[in-house]
Design a protein around this motif. Structure first.
Motif, PDB file in Angstrom:
ATOM      1  N   VAL A 186      34.658  30.040  43.561  1.00  0.00           N
ATOM      2  CA  VAL A 186      35.864  30.815  43.869  1.00  0.00           C
ATOM      3  C   VAL A 186      36.958  30.414  42.888  1.00  0.00           C
ATOM      4  N   LEU A 187      37.479  31.409  42.179  1.00  0.00           N
ATOM      5  CA  LEU A 187      38.604  31.220  41.283  1.00  0.00           C
ATOM      6  C   LEU A 187      39.786  32.042  41.772  1.00  0.00           C
ATOM      7  N   ALA A 188      40.969  31.556  41.502  1.00  0.00           N
ATOM      8  CA  ALA A 188      42.172  32.297  41.890  1.00  0.00           C
ATOM      9  C   ALA A 188      42.145  33.686  41.271  1.00  0.00           C
ATOM     10  N   GLY A 189      42.434  34.675  42.072  1.00  0.00           N
ATOM     11  CA  GLY A 189      42.518  36.039  41.577  1.00  0.00           C
ATOM     12  C   GLY A 189      41.256  36.853  41.676  1.00  0.00           C
ATOM     13  N   GLN A 190      40.128  36.228  42.069  1.00  0.00           N
ATOM     14  CA  GLN A 190      38.888  36.993  42.033  1.00  0.00           C
ATOM     15  C   GLN A 190      38.805  38.027  43.153  1.00  0.00           C
ATOM     16  N   ALA A 191      39.554  37.859  44.219  1.00  0.00           N
ATOM     17  CA  ALA A 191      39.500  38.842  45.303  1.00  0.00           C
ATOM     18  C   ALA A 191      39.984  40.213  44.831  1.00  0.00           C
ATOM     19  N   ALA A 192      40.922  40.231  43.880  1.00  0.00           N
ATOM     20  CA  ALA A 192      41.395  41.509  43.359  1.00  0.00           C
ATOM     21  C   ALA A 192      40.317  42.203  42.530  1.00  0.00           C
ATOM     22  N   LEU A 193      39.458  41.425  41.906  1.00  0.00           N
ATOM     23  CA  LEU A 193      38.362  41.978  41.114  1.00  0.00           C
ATOM     24  C   LEU A 193      37.137  42.281  41.962  1.00  0.00           C
ATOM     25  N   LEU A 194      36.979  41.544  43.062  1.00  0.00           N
ATOM     26  CA  LEU A 194      35.805  41.691  43.914  1.00  0.00           C
ATOM     27  C   LEU A 194      36.240  41.960  45.350  1.00  0.00           C
ATOM     28  N   PRO A 195      36.902  43.088  45.598  1.00  0.00           N
ATOM     29  CA  PRO A 195      37.299  43.431  46.965  1.00  0.00           C
ATOM     30  C   PRO A 195      36.072  43.813  47.788  1.00  0.00           C
ATOM     31  N   PRO A 196      36.211  43.960  49.102  1.00  0.00           N
ATOM     32  CA  PRO A 196      35.050  44.254  49.951  1.00  0.00           C
ATOM     33  C   PRO A 196      34.229  45.464  49.501  1.00  0.00           C
ATOM     34  N   ALA A 197      34.885  46.522  49.056  1.00  0.00           N
ATOM     35  CA  ALA A 197      34.122  47.708  48.639  1.00  0.00           C
ATOM     36  C   ALA A 197      33.270  47.426  47.412  1.00  0.00           C
ATOM     37  N   ALA A 198      33.780  46.613  46.483  1.00  0.00           N
ATOM     38  CA  ALA A 198      32.985  46.245  45.304  1.00  0.00           C
ATOM     39  C   ALA A 198      31.804  45.366  45.706  1.00  0.00           C
ATOM     40  N   LEU A 199      32.042  44.421  46.615  1.00  0.00           N
ATOM     41  CA  LEU A 199      30.950  43.565  47.082  1.00  0.00           C
ATOM     42  C   LEU A 199      29.889  44.381  47.805  1.00  0.00           C
ATOM     43  N   ALA A 200      30.317  45.368  48.585  1.00  0.00           N
ATOM     44  CA  ALA A 200      29.345  46.226  49.278  1.00  0.00           C
ATOM     45  C   ALA A 200      28.501  47.001  48.278  1.00  0.00           C
ATOM     46  N   LEU A 201      29.119  47.452  47.183  1.00  0.00           N
ATOM     47  CA  LEU A 201      28.358  48.135  46.132  1.00  0.00           C
ATOM     48  C   LEU A 201      27.320  47.192  45.530  1.00  0.00           C
ATOM     49  N   LEU A 202      27.703  45.948  45.269  1.00  0.00           N
ATOM     50  CA  LEU A 202      26.758  44.980  44.710  1.00  0.00           C
ATOM     51  C   LEU A 202      25.590  44.733  45.657  1.00  0.00           C
TER      52      LEU A 202
END
Length: 541
Positions: A25-41
């Protein structure tokens, strides 16, 4: 924004997405990997991973066949695809003219300079020129997202500010994700790492596909290191899945495929056919192609290549490969892209610099005269040189009308080894390049200038694989008569640190000893490691 300030604000607390775990976990990664992006992955991994593993197993089976003396050849079961008449889908307007493309890693400064460079295309590379630390990947995704929005800026440590030119003056952006063989260990889905290439492609598409589509700019991608039509078809499945999830029309995402493995050159028609609704061209990935030739024939004593500097595109097997690619692409209505000029300016030696530039001019003249529709450079200073040659000999946007019906290439032409020697300088040069590149890569830098050439993973792989093959092929000698054996390797590795001089001036200096030890280990092994970056990946982050 400065390098030090390039982290995003602290992340908000997020509820976990079922099935996925982020190991770092790095600061700022939630903006790059929001729930919808994680669901796509998650959905993408579950659809693709079983077939990806099957394809990787098929690669291993095929290599065992080659190791036992088998030879690659054109497939009987796909003859109808090669012999029937069909075309790929019409090419988008933004990719009609690709005469000069620049490639490089995805750090913010590089992205700005490349988009501003005057090249027709910038290939932002998550693969061979990016060391896949978690920080590098997230920084690269953020830089590309800001570039697409038009607000990417960077301030260097010396205070110099870099910012984008107006959109109309920028190069067209293409993104190269990692190949099928690479995992992304920081993202586990159902306990398994996701394919690195799926992570790169899906995260970029999630943030940028709609904006690029609205600008009639894709999104566009380069697909690396394919070995078969089935692997191309798997990319088609992945791209279609992303389009459906993001609500994009089928075929919106366009691709160019690098033909940089020896098995793939026998399936170029088939690869184009598998991706025919979205593919716009094939590219001569010359460095990886030489690496693949070495790897394919690693157990074939009659196909040992001379030192890297002698394996040029004028060698018969490489000339056959590039001309067959042109013929294949133009028959199908696709671009045939040329290869990389890796030279960088030699600022302190005018005579040496002119000799290097003369080699670039000759290479680009060869490409445009053969019928290529464009070419690659590694440094912005080469763009005017390449562009002038293509402008003179290709005044039209491309050369699809050059059908090269004179080309008659069969299996034997594609696999004939080149003639030459292995000098002491060639052997020691391979060792130095591999160690210096590997040290930089372990330190987080995937693109390194060494002796006025821009080295990436592909060129390091040539060096590493040649060393292994030369050591494991009985009876080989240097041009001066010295046996190529472990004693020669030991002496070369022992003498290398003194040869390098001031370590502080070398990228990855703190990793030199680790790189020497890893190259020694890989070179001594009875089995050739499939890719240098696989064991090295275990040592980063």
């Amino acid at each position: 924004m400065s390098a030090a300030a390039h982290a995003l604000p602290a992340d908000p607390v997020q509820r976990p997405t079922p099935g996925i775990a982020l190991t770092t976990v790095l600061a700022g990664q939630a903006a790059l990997l929001p729930p919808a992006a994680l669901a796509l992955l998650v959905s993408l991994h579950r659809e693709i991973e079983p077939e990806r593993q099957a394809r990787l197993a098929a690669r291993r089976d095929r290599q065992r066949y080659f190791d036992a003396g088998g030879l690659p050849d054109f497939r009987d079961d796909t003859r109808s695809i090669r012999e029937s008449d069909w075309k790929v889908a019409p090419l988008p307007a933004a990719l009609q003219d690709r005469r000069v493309e620049i490639t490089g890693p995805v750090d913010p400064k590089m992205v700005i300079n490349a988009l501003n460079s005057g090249a027709k295309v910038f290939m932002a590379d998550f693969e061979d020129s990016t060391a896949p630390t978690w920080h590098n990947l997230l920084t690269g995704q953020r830089a590309l997202m800001e570039a697409v929005r038009g607000d990417l800026a960077f301030v260097a440590d010396n205070g110099k500010r870099y910012q984008l030119k107006p959109f109309a003056e920028q190069a067209v952006l293409l993104v190269r994700p990692r190949g099928w063989h690479l995992d992304e260990k920081h993202v586990l889905i159902d306990g398994q790492p996701i394919a690195g290439g799926l992570f790169d492609l899906a995260v970029f598409a999630f943030h940028n596909a709609r904006a690029l589509a609205d600008k009639d700019r894709g999104p566009y991608f380069y697909l690396p290191k394919l070995q078969s039509m089935e692997e191309a078809a798997l990319w088609e499945t992945a791209l279609s899945h992303i389009e459906a999830t993001l609500g994009l029309p089928h075929g919106q995402m366009k691709v160019t495929v690098l033909i940089e493995t020896l098995p793939a050159v026998f399936e170029m028609h088939e690869i184009l056919h598998a991706l025919r609704e979205r593919i716009v061209g094939l590219n001569c990935g010359r460095w990886d192609y030489i690496f693949s030739y070495l790897k394919t024939f690693r157990r074939h004593a009659d196909k040992v290549l001379p030192e890297r500097g002698q394996v040029t595109m004028t060698q018969p097997f490489l000339k056959a490969y590039s001309e067959l690619l042109i013929q294949t692409c133009h028959r199908r209505g696709a671009h045939a892209m040329g290869g990389m000029a890796a030279q960088i300016p030699i600022n302190n030696d005018e005579a040496a610099n002119e000799q290097a530039l003369a080699r670039v001019r000759a290479d680009k003249l060869r490409e445009v005269s053969a019928g290529h529709d464009g070419t690659w450079v590694a440094h912005p200073a080469l763009i005017p040189i390449a562009r002038a040659i293509f402008d003179e000999h290709m005044p039209q946007p491309n050369q699809h009308a050059v059908l090269r019906e004179d080309v008659h290439v069969g299996r034997d032409e594609l696999i004939a080894p080149s003639q030459g020697t292995i000098t002491r300088a060639g052997f020691e040069g391979n060792v130095e390049v591999c160690v210096r590149y590997l040290a930089a890569w372990l330190d987080g830098n995937g693109c390194v200038p060494i002796h006025w050439l821009m080295e990436d993973a592909a060129t390091a792989e040539i060096s590493r694989t040649q060393i292994w093959q030369w050591l494991h092929t009985a009876g080989l000698h240097l041009a001066d008569g010295t046996a190529i054996d472990l004693a020669l390797l030991e002496t070369t590795l022992r003498n290398l640190p003194a040869k390098l001089g001031n370590r502080d001036a070398i990228p990855g200096a703190s990793k030199i000893d680790e790189a020497i030890a890893l190259l020694d280990e890989l070179s001594r092994s009875d089995e050739l490691a499939e890719f240098l970056t696989l064991p090295a990946y275990d040592r980063i982050d």
